[in-house]
Write a protein that holds these residues in place. Structure first.
Motif, short mmCIF file in Angstrom:
data_model
loop_
_atom_site.label_atom_id
_atom_site.label_comp_id
_atom_site.label_asym_id
_atom_site.label_seq_id
_atom_site.Cartn_x
_atom_site.Cartn_y
_atom_site.Cartn_z
N LEU A 78 -7.80 8.88 10.17
CA LEU A 78 -6.12 9.18 10.21
C LEU A 78 -5.58 7.90 9.57
O LEU A 78 -4.73 7.87 8.93
CB LEU A 78 -5.85 9.63 11.53
N LEU A 79 -6.27 6.67 10.04
CA LEU A 79 -5.48 5.50 9.68
C LEU A 79 -6.08 5.33 8.37
O LEU A 79 -4.80 4.73 7.65
CB LEU A 79 -6.35 4.22 10.49
N MET A 80 -7.16 5.68 7.80
CA MET A 80 -7.33 5.37 6.23
C MET A 80 -6.21 6.05 5.45
O MET A 80 -5.66 5.77 4.36
CB MET A 80 -8.78 5.90 6.11
N GLU A 81 -5.99 7.36 5.98
CA GLU A 81 -5.30 8.33 5.23
C GLU A 81 -3.48 7.54 5.34
O GLU A 81 -2.85 7.72 4.26
CB GLU A 81 -4.92 9.68 5.90
N GLU A 82 -3.25 7.15 6.45
CA GLU A 82 -1.90 6.59 6.54
C GLU A 82 -1.89 5.44 5.55
O GLU A 82 -0.80 5.19 5.03
CB GLU A 82 -1.70 6.17 8.21
N LEU A 83 -2.73 4.49 5.72
CA LEU A 83 -2.87 3.41 4.90
C LEU A 83 -2.55 3.64 3.31
O LEU A 83 -1.88 2.98 2.56
CB LEU A 83 -3.79 2.61 5.13
#
Length: 247
Positions: A78-83
């Motif tokens: 999820l963090l990868m997607e947000e960044l």
């Protein structure tokens, strides 16, 4: 005054200033977390409510993201997607430990980088003050980090015939709030290019003796470590009335 001593003092003052300003930014990033409850209090600044929204999303989607768990791995994705939405090209830095029972466990740090514009000496300095100092510096690094996993919450086994008590802890304080604050800093800094080269690190397995931070540090060469001028680690900032900054 000896120039080397003066340079060290100037560098120390700059680091303290950056730490204070970053703390204010990160505090303001979470100011909207409590909105929607009938409150009408002005924040330090209006950085939008994207950070608060992400904190809620992370906490609700993966409330049991304990170190090395499936939920922690999903939170990393999820963090990868947000960044990526913010325009970064994030890196997933996986690492493995072997626990005391010989079991291999895997987690990951999520890393994003932002180039800075460097620093130059103020035009207000006299020739004497400029003597012995580099006119421009372009390789100083600031690391801003937060762990994204949650502590393990023990659950008592219910008595026979009794319903299990629900576990209400969702990790929004520790540490979805810190993660969201760092994401807000990452968004704002893309709009206002900093002097530092900035590395945003979201540490995995932080609640397991800082395993993510330990791995990140061990992955750096001596030269890379020497370039780090400031490190800001953002802990829980959701609950309480005060934010503490240590420099």
């Amino acid at each position: 005054m000896n120039l080397k001593i003066r340079n060290r003092k100037m560098a120390a003052r700059m680091r303290r200033f950056v730490m204070i300003m970053t703390a204010l930014l990160l505090a303001a990033a979470m100011a909207s977390c409590s909105l929607g409850r009938g409150e009408d209090k002005p924040g330090l600044a209006d950085y939008g409510d994207e950070g608060a929204q992400f904190a809620r999303k992370l906490a609700l989607s993966y409330p049991r993201r304990t170190p090395f768990s499936d939920q922690e791995k999903a939170a990393a994705d999820l963090l990868m997607e947000e960044l990526q939405k913010l325009g970064y090209t994030p890196e997933k830095q996986s690492f493995t430990i072997i626990d005391e029972d010989g079991v291999r466990k895997t987690s990951a740090n999520i890393i994003a980088r932002l180039d800075g514009q460097g620093f130059s000496l103020s035009q207000k300095l006299t020739d004497e003050e400029r003597e012995g100092q580099e006119p421009e510096i372009h390789d100083l690094v600031m690391v801003i980090g937060a762990h994204y996993d949650t502590p393990f919450v023990p659950v008592d086994e219910p008595e026979e015939g009794e319903p299990a008590e629900p576990v209400l802890a969702d990790g929004i304080h520790n540490n979805a709030s810190g993660v969201a604050a760092v994401l807000t800093a990452a968004r704002i800094m893309r709009e206002e290019t900093p002097g530092y080269r900035v590395v945003f690190v979201f540490f995995g397995a932080g609640m397991e003796d800082y395993q993510g931070a330990r791995h990140y540090l061990s992955s750096l060469s001596s030269e890379e470590r020497s370039k780090i001028d400031v490190m800001v680690n953002v802990g829980p900032v959701f609950a309480g009335d005060k934010v503490y900054a240590h420099a």
